[in-house]
Design a protein around this motif. Sequence first.
Motif, short mmCIF file in Angstrom:
data_model
loop_
_atom_site.label_atom_id
_atom_site.label_comp_id
_atom_site.label_asym_id
_atom_site.label_seq_id
_atom_site.Cartn_x
_atom_site.Cartn_y
_atom_site.Cartn_z
N CYS A 231 0.83 -1.21 0.00
CA CYS A 231 0.00 0.00 0.00
C CYS A 231 0.87 1.26 0.00
N VAL A 232 0.45 2.23 -0.77
CA VAL A 232 1.07 3.56 -0.71
C VAL A 232 0.02 4.53 -0.17
N VAL A 233 0.40 5.31 0.84
CA VAL A 233 -0.50 6.37 1.32
C VAL A 233 0.10 7.71 0.88
N ALA A 234 -0.58 8.36 -0.05
CA ALA A 234 -0.12 9.68 -0.51
C ALA A 234 -0.95 10.74 0.21
N THR A 235 -0.33 11.89 0.45
CA THR A 235 -1.05 12.94 1.17
C THR A 235 -1.28 14.15 0.27
N VAL A 236 -2.51 14.59 0.27
CA VAL A 236 -2.84 15.85 -0.40
C VAL A 236 -3.05 16.86 0.72
N GLY A 237 -2.04 17.66 0.98
CA GLY A 237 -2.12 18.63 2.07
C GLY A 237 -1.58 18.05 3.37
N THR A 238 -0.25 17.94 3.47
CA THR A 238 0.34 17.34 4.68
C THR A 238 0.04 18.23 5.89
N THR A 239 0.09 17.62 7.06
CA THR A 239 -0.28 18.33 8.27
C THR A 239 0.69 19.47 8.59
N SER A 240 1.96 19.21 8.39
CA SER A 240 2.92 20.25 8.75
C SER A 240 2.86 21.46 7.82
N SER A 241 2.72 21.20 6.50
CA SER A 241 2.87 22.34 5.58
C SER A 241 1.90 22.34 4.40
N THR A 242 0.89 21.46 4.41
CA THR A 242 -0.02 21.27 3.27
C THR A 242 0.72 21.01 1.95
N ALA A 243 1.80 20.24 2.04
CA ALA A 243 2.50 19.81 0.81
C ALA A 243 1.60 18.84 0.06
N MET A 244 1.74 18.86 -1.26
CA MET A 244 0.88 18.03 -2.11
C MET A 244 1.70 16.93 -2.76
N ASP A 245 1.54 15.70 -2.33
CA ASP A 245 2.22 14.60 -3.01
C ASP A 245 1.66 14.51 -4.44
N PRO A 246 2.53 14.37 -5.43
CA PRO A 246 2.02 14.34 -6.82
C PRO A 246 1.33 13.02 -7.13
N LEU A 247 0.01 13.07 -7.20
CA LEU A 247 -0.77 11.83 -7.29
C LEU A 247 -0.56 11.08 -8.61
N ARG A 248 -0.39 11.84 -9.71
CA ARG A 248 -0.32 11.15 -11.00
C ARG A 248 0.90 10.23 -11.09
N PRO A 249 2.12 10.77 -10.92
CA PRO A 249 3.26 9.84 -11.00
C PRO A 249 3.22 8.76 -9.91
N ILE A 250 2.74 9.11 -8.73
CA ILE A 250 2.65 8.10 -7.66
C ILE A 250 1.63 7.02 -8.06
N GLY A 251 0.51 7.49 -8.63
CA GLY A 251 -0.53 6.56 -9.08
C GLY A 251 -0.03 5.64 -10.17
N GLU A 252 0.77 6.19 -11.08
CA GLU A 252 1.29 5.35 -12.18
C GLU A 252 2.20 4.25 -11.61
N ILE A 253 2.99 4.63 -10.61
CA ILE A 253 3.89 3.63 -9.99
C ILE A 253 3.06 2.54 -9.31
#
Length: 474
Positions: A231-253
């Motif tokens: 399982c991969v858990v990607a974050t859209v809006g991290t708690t510390s800084s609302t960083a956005m993990d890039p879902l598309r490349p992560i999703g492709e992987i």
Amino acid sequence: MDRKSFRKYGYAIVDWIADYMDHIEEYPVLAQVEPGEIADRLPKRPPVEPEEMEAIFNDFKGILLPGMTHWQHPSFFAYFPANNREPSILAELLTAALGAQCMVWQTSPAATELEEVVMEWLRQILGLPVGFTGVIQDTASTSTLCALLCARERATSFAVNEHGFRNGSSQSLIVYTSEEAHSSVEKGVKIAGFGKDNLRLIPSGVDFAMIPEELEQAINADKKDGHVPCCVVATVGTTSSTAMDPLRPIGEICDHHGVWLHVDAAMAGTAAMLPEMRYILDGIEFADSFVFNPHKWMFTNFDCSAYFCKDPKALTSTFEILPEYLKTDTDRQVKNFRDWGIPLGRRFRALKLWFVIRSFGIKGLQEKVRAHIELAKEFESLIREDTQFEVTAPVTINLVCFRYHPSHRNFSEEELEQINKDLMDELNRSGKMFITHTKLKGKFTLRLSIGQTNTTREHVQKAWDQIRASVSHL
Ligand code: PLP
């Protein structure tokens, strides 16, 4: 309590709530009490004789209220918001009055069917892919745990459900998340039996978002070692800084390696209701599951966590139980949400969402959220224009990470941490505003998060004036 007293105190309490809202800015945002102070004022033993409601309500006001931090205060800039609004409160009152336990369709058909309807509304509001199906959980932590359990079962063809983890097996199921992910991922990994050793914290870049290439390398390395990427858990809006993990490349992987992708958008997901912000979910079609909390930034009081999945069968196959005493004649025709999550018993949470969405309308929701994002941008500009301060992370939505760091003075990291901690404590002790901190790549940083329902430009400006006044003596 007889019905007459119920009416009397019902009206009195609703009046009190309305007054509380009118005068909320007169309360200190952060409770100004010492540990143990409230408990010391409460009796150590329960009452043997019944007490009057008058006395109970007075103690609520006199003893408990001073020990409350006021999350609905418009100068609440701490953590992430947990905002609410009048329609949500009224719906909660009705939920309590109905007192329904909505575990299966039969135990309240309207609760199940309204949940289906409002979750479909939410899917549309956020622009999630057609076919995603939703269920309301209590918190994002529970939602993420559900996702981890589903991922575990899919990866093992339901073997863990049936036989448990085999001790001593050299083949481990691996979970991946960014080093900036919320602690609920680690908690879920522990509870779901993966073991902390099998959680890989993938490095983040200068923007604090997960680096997809690092994820790919970690997955390949684990495969080489004979492990099973699960399982991969990607974050859209991290708690510390609302960083956005890039879902598309992560999703492709994930797609390439057959790994479950869960997207944790606990707070930031709400922003996707704005067409101009929808890019934060670019690639969401790769996700197997997705969570965001209307109880954070969508004016629906705690608790209400919206969990969506691509294939509900994964959920029901993981959680289904069917003891004789729960069988009903309609089981084949309806959704029984008890099989869509961990607890059997379920509150009627859909009602407050329905009240909120209807009373705001999509336009009303969008206006509020857009205004918060705009205020964050304005606060960021104030920080950038002042050479005594620095912005410490990209401002992606409604959170500004910053710290006092005068460009002309040579402070060490330790000194900066102490100065900024003292600054935060002073601001919070004032009772006029409440902010919290984090560390970004080891650097102590302050966070000003804008999402309380009634926060306006004036509140943000006041916060800035107070911050500047506090540093003027440094
Ligand atoms: N995920 C993220 C990104 C969060 O910021 C938070 C809480 O702030 C959570 C998960 C946990 O939320 P909950 O309190 O609903 O479990």
